[in-house]
Design a protein around this motif. Structure first.
Motif, PDB file in Angstrom:
ATOM      1  N   PHE A 136       0.821  -1.212   0.000  1.00  0.00           N
ATOM      2  CA  PHE A 136       0.000   0.000   0.000  1.00  0.00           C
ATOM      3  C   PHE A 136       0.856   1.264   0.000  1.00  0.00           C
ATOM      4  O   PHE A 136       0.529   2.238  -0.678  1.00  0.00           O
ATOM      5  CB  PHE A 136      -0.950  -0.012   1.197  1.00  0.00           C
ATOM      6  CG  PHE A 136      -2.005  -1.071   1.113  1.00  0.00           C
ATOM      7  CD1 PHE A 136      -3.166  -0.858   0.375  1.00  0.00           C
ATOM      8  CD2 PHE A 136      -1.841  -2.287   1.755  1.00  0.00           C
ATOM      9  CE1 PHE A 136      -4.150  -1.835   0.290  1.00  0.00           C
ATOM     10  CE2 PHE A 136      -2.816  -3.267   1.675  1.00  0.00           C
ATOM     11  CZ  PHE A 136      -3.974  -3.041   0.936  1.00  0.00           C
ATOM     12  N   THR A 137       1.927   1.272   0.765  1.00  0.00           N
ATOM     13  CA  THR A 137       2.799   2.448   0.755  1.00  0.00           C
ATOM     14  C   THR A 137       3.523   2.573  -0.585  1.00  0.00           C
ATOM     15  O   THR A 137       3.804   3.682  -1.047  1.00  0.00           O
ATOM     16  CB  THR A 137       3.827   2.378   1.894  1.00  0.00           C
ATOM     17  OG1 THR A 137       4.562   1.135   1.812  1.00  0.00           O
ATOM     18  CG2 THR A 137       3.156   2.469   3.245  1.00  0.00           C
ATOM     19  N   TRP A 138       3.819   1.437  -1.216  1.00  0.00           N
ATOM     20  CA  TRP A 138       4.446   1.477  -2.541  1.00  0.00           C
ATOM     21  C   TRP A 138       3.493   2.107  -3.561  1.00  0.00           C
ATOM     22  O   TRP A 138       3.908   2.944  -4.370  1.00  0.00           O
ATOM     23  CB  TRP A 138       4.821   0.059  -2.965  1.00  0.00           C
ATOM     24  CG  TRP A 138       5.425  -0.023  -4.341  1.00  0.00           C
ATOM     25  CD1 TRP A 138       6.704   0.310  -4.700  1.00  0.00           C
ATOM     26  CD2 TRP A 138       4.766  -0.455  -5.542  1.00  0.00           C
ATOM     27  NE1 TRP A 138       6.892   0.109  -6.046  1.00  0.00           N
ATOM     28  CE2 TRP A 138       5.721  -0.358  -6.590  1.00  0.00           C
ATOM     29  CE3 TRP A 138       3.489  -0.926  -5.829  1.00  0.00           C
ATOM     30  CZ2 TRP A 138       5.403  -0.711  -7.911  1.00  0.00           C
ATOM     31  CZ3 TRP A 138       3.186  -1.271  -7.136  1.00  0.00           C
ATOM     32  CH2 TRP A 138       4.140  -1.163  -8.160  1.00  0.00           C
ATOM     33  N   ILE A 139       2.218   1.720  -3.503  1.00  0.00           N
ATOM     34  CA  ILE A 139       1.227   2.305  -4.410  1.00  0.00           C
ATOM     35  C   ILE A 139       1.020   3.775  -4.086  1.00  0.00           C
ATOM     36  O   ILE A 139       0.876   4.615  -4.988  1.00  0.00           O
ATOM     37  CB  ILE A 139      -0.103   1.541  -4.315  1.00  0.00           C
ATOM     38  CG1 ILE A 139       0.076   0.092  -4.780  1.00  0.00           C
ATOM     39  CG2 ILE A 139      -1.183   2.235  -5.139  1.00  0.00           C
ATOM     40  CD1 ILE A 139      -1.167  -0.761  -4.606  1.00  0.00           C
ATOM     41  N   LEU A 140       1.030   4.112  -2.797  1.00  0.00           N
ATOM     42  CA  LEU A 140       0.814   5.500  -2.392  1.00  0.00           C
ATOM     43  C   LEU A 140       1.933   6.403  -2.904  1.00  0.00           C
ATOM     44  O   LEU A 140       1.684   7.559  -3.274  1.00  0.00           O
ATOM     45  CB  LEU A 140       0.708   5.596  -0.872  1.00  0.00           C
ATOM     46  CG  LEU A 140       0.265   6.942  -0.304  1.00  0.00           C
ATOM     47  CD1 LEU A 140      -1.051   7.385  -0.930  1.00  0.00           C
ATOM     48  CD2 LEU A 140       0.149   6.857   1.218  1.00  0.00           C
ATOM     49  N   ARG A 141       3.133   5.898  -2.959  1.00  0.00           N
ATOM     50  CA  ARG A 141       4.238   6.679  -3.542  1.00  0.00           C
ATOM     51  C   ARG A 141       3.949   7.005  -5.003  1.00  0.00           C
ATOM     52  O   ARG A 141       4.224   8.121  -5.470  1.00  0.00           O
ATOM     53  CB  ARG A 141       5.552   5.897  -3.433  1.00  0.00           C
ATOM     54  CG  ARG A 141       6.135   5.815  -2.035  1.00  0.00           C
ATOM     55  CD  ARG A 141       7.564   5.262  -2.077  1.00  0.00           C
ATOM     56  NE  ARG A 141       8.101   5.096  -0.734  1.00  0.00           N
ATOM     57  CZ  ARG A 141       8.063   3.971  -0.056  1.00  0.00           C
ATOM     58  NH1 ARG A 141       7.492   2.878  -0.605  1.00  0.00           N
ATOM     59  NH2 ARG A 141       8.573   3.899   1.159  1.00  0.00           N
ATOM     60  N   ILE A 142       3.411   6.036  -5.723  1.00  0.00           N
ATOM     61  CA  ILE A 142       3.063   6.260  -7.129  1.00  0.00           C
ATOM     62  C   ILE A 142       1.956   7.302  -7.249  1.00  0.00           C
ATOM     63  O   ILE A 142       1.993   8.174  -8.127  1.00  0.00           O
ATOM     64  CB  ILE A 142       2.638   4.937  -7.788  1.00  0.00           C
ATOM     65  CG1 ILE A 142       3.796   3.935  -7.766  1.00  0.00           C
ATOM     66  CG2 ILE A 142       2.170   5.170  -9.213  1.00  0.00           C
ATOM     67  CD1 ILE A 142       3.432   2.568  -8.309  1.00  0.00           C
ATOM     68  N   VAL A 143       0.975   7.212  -6.346  1.00  0.00           N
ATOM     69  CA  VAL A 143      -0.119   8.185  -6.350  1.00  0.00           C
ATOM     70  C   VAL A 143       0.423   9.588  -6.121  1.00  0.00           C
ATOM     71  O   VAL A 143       0.031  10.548  -6.810  1.00  0.00           O
ATOM     72  CB  VAL A 143      -1.160   7.835  -5.272  1.00  0.00           C
ATOM     73  CG1 VAL A 143      -2.204   8.949  -5.140  1.00  0.00           C
ATOM     74  CG2 VAL A 143      -1.840   6.522  -5.597  1.00  0.00           C
TER      75      VAL A 143
END
Length: 225
Positions: A136-143
């Motif tokens: 989730f934090t990996w995806i949030l970085r992309i966001v």
């Protein structure tokens, strides 16, 4: 387990042809044009002030009390899915709700876009680093990389979520206690996700409420008999 039965469609999608767009049965399909316009104006508004140098910083002491919770990415990401699903469902099964929902979006997004241009805003709530490392934090970085921290007030996530809820309350198919309760819970989670992901200040959430209230009374309030 009892299956969920869909209502009888009001529109015969199999008989649709582009040449029939002017016919009464399919004329409301033209409301779908708000989606390409919505995305186009997003990039235009983002290009006006991409750095946020001339933006008013949105911040409330309450923002500092709200922790980052990356798991709110689930309702945050399902937000657009719910908006599109409601649009296509009502387009076929409840044309009256489809038109009202489309008008709600058109009015509220026009107001928010005007505010972005006249009163540009940004937020500086995003963390420099994450305390946890997971999917989730990996995806949030992309966001964070794809979505700038500008043009945040009012929150269009809140506007879109409340538009879906208003449509659900008006649509005959969703007008049951358990469905409306589920939609309400989902709407609350979407609104919470904007602040728990540090995408918005709580002020952005509050700013969206009067816009939605006005759009609701214009588009969904039933006339007294």
């Amino acid at each position: 387990m009892q299956s969920v039965k869909l209502p009888q469609p009001e529109v015969n999608l199999k008989g649709f042809r582009l040449s029939k767009l002017k016919e009464k049965e399919y004329r409301h399909f033209l409301w779908l044009l708000i989606w390409p316009v919505y995305y186009l104006r997003y990039f235009i508004v983002e290009a006006v002030n991409p750095t946020g140098a001339a933006c008013y910083v949105m911040h409330s002491p309450l923002d500092d009390m709200i922790p980052l919770c990356e798991y709110f990415l689930i309702p945050y990401g399902l937000w657009m899915v719910s908006m599109l699903a409601m649009h296509f469902f009502t387009m076929l099964y409840d044309v009256d709700t489809f038109k009202r929902y489309s008008k709600f979006l058109l009015i509220s997004i026009t107001v928010s876009t005007t505010i972005f241009l006249v009163f540009p805003t940004c937020q500086n709530l995003r963390p420099a680093s994450f305390q946890r490392s997971n999917l989730f934090t990996w995806i949030l970085r992309i966001v964070y990389q794809m979505d700038t921290n500008t043009n945040v007030c009012p929150s269009e996530h809140v506007i879109g979520a409340l538009a879906v809820l208003a449509a659900a309350c008006h649509c005959r198919y969703f007008r049951t206690p358990w469905r409306i309760t589920g939609m309400t819970v989902f709407t609350v989670l979407v609104c919470l996700s904007t602040v728990f992901l540090k995408q918005h200040s709580i002020l952005d959430v509050f700013a969206a409420l009067p816009i939605c209230l006005v759009a609701y009374f214009i588009c969904f309030r039933r006339k007294k008999k």
